[in-house]
Design an enzyme around this catalytic site. Sequence first.
Site, PDB file in Angstrom:
ATOM      1  CE  LYS A  96      -4.526   0.729   0.407  1.00 35.43           C
ATOM      2  NZ  LYS A  96      -5.535  -0.250  -0.040  1.00 35.43           N
TER       3      LYS A  96
HETATM    4  N1  GLU Z   1      -7.262   0.070  -3.381  1.00 30.12           N
HETATM    5  C1  GLU Z   1      -8.005  -1.128  -3.660  1.00 30.12           C
HETATM    6  C2  GLU Z   1      -8.034  -2.022  -2.439  1.00 30.12           C
HETATM    7  O1  GLU Z   1      -7.898  -1.571  -1.334  1.00 30.12           O
HETATM    8  C3  GLU Z   1      -7.533  -1.820  -4.912  1.00 30.12           C
HETATM    9  C4  GLU Z   1      -6.133  -2.312  -4.906  1.00 30.12           C
HETATM   10  C5  GLU Z   1      -5.653  -2.809  -6.243  1.00 30.12           C
HETATM   11  O2  GLU Z   1      -6.418  -2.826  -7.184  1.00 30.12           O
HETATM   12  O3  GLU Z   1      -4.471  -3.164  -6.304  1.00 30.12           O
HETATM   13  O4  GLU Z   1      -8.301  -3.195  -2.531  1.00 30.12           O
END
Ligand code: GLU
Length: 402
Positions: A96
């Site tokens: 993240k």
């Molecule tokens: N931000 C989204 C999540 O928390 C998508 C992450 C992604 O597509 O890599 O799952």
Amino acid sequence: MLKTAQEAIVEAGKSLGLTDDKLARFLKPQHVLKHTIELNSGKKLKAYRIEHNNSRGPYKGGIRFHPDVDLDEVQALATLMSIKTAVANIPMGGGKGGVEVNPRELSELELEEISRKFVQAFVDNLGPQKDVPAPDVNTNAQIMDWMVDEYSKLTGDRTKASFTGKSLENGGSKGREAATGYGGYMVLDTIFSSSMKESGQIKLAVQGFGNVGSNFAIKSLENHPEWKLVAVSDSSATIVNESGFDVNELIEYKKAKGRFKDYKTDDVKVIATEKIIEEDADVLVLAALDGAVDESNYESVKATTILELANGPVTGEAEKKLTEKNINVIPDVLANSGGVIVSYLEWRQNLSGEQWSLDEVNNKLNSIIRSASEGVFSLSKKHSISLKQAAFRIALERLNVA
Ligand code: GLU
């Protein structure tokens, strides 16, 4: 948030007989990357990318732009991505990123500058086989387009597989934008059919009516015209209509920048935004920010099912208490995994140079997310544990922490 995520992992790990040592090793992120972005204006912003675990594939997870971003939050969200990709059983890991900033205070040019400088700072760690970011809170296809462009300039990579959630014209996948909401519906429907719940006239209350909440509502009512959307909220108010809203009309209203506090028609009640939690509905869908249901308000929840479409909308303590009261909390790591699943499909299309039709993407999403949901549901029944604990146990086994 980090404590809550780690506690859930430790609880699941203990029940699988994992030692403290193994759990501690798993909890520690593999890389913690920090950088101060300096804008041309002189403004300084803290930026992070935490790469938690790549034992199943490249690190995967969004980048958020928000004033509350800090190391603790990014680590929690990165850890949850490792769990989420394992529950979905896709060959990706967890990561993240975030920038501590309020994007509302930025010009378009500054947004682009931040996006490009984020990539410059972390370029050595990013890439299709290393770490593949995506949108998250306050980031979108435009930001991914800038980022992938910067990445191509710096490395010469032409696959565009280093970021997902891009625009359609720039290597994005059909269906990516609606995927989190659609996937949420598919999870709910699978859990209902597995539990042979008479789905009849289900009443839905949806907190947050942005991309995720509205796509969830569209898909639900398209497949189940007998269901009713009885309450919906944005940050200004909750609106309630016992005979059910017309979803398309609400979407038009939001497109025209309407705020629910100004939504006035005869049969609609306008109440405080946080009151949505107490609405008389069967399913409470949480598609806004984290911590919406906590120890102070969980007792007023009337729904018998909660669908966590945001990341962390029910706190750890509240989830336990709700489960004791026989309220089914469908956890974020399953409920909102539609987004990362279609991100994975986008990455595959970029690497193979293919472009799949919307039907093909949605069919693949459907089969991946339904089988994940069935797995979580049946383990929870088998051991009489919450859906959350079942999901975490499945993930830890797949992650080979044992
Ligand atoms: N931000 C989204 C999540 O928390 C998508 C992450 C992604 O597509 O890599 O799952």
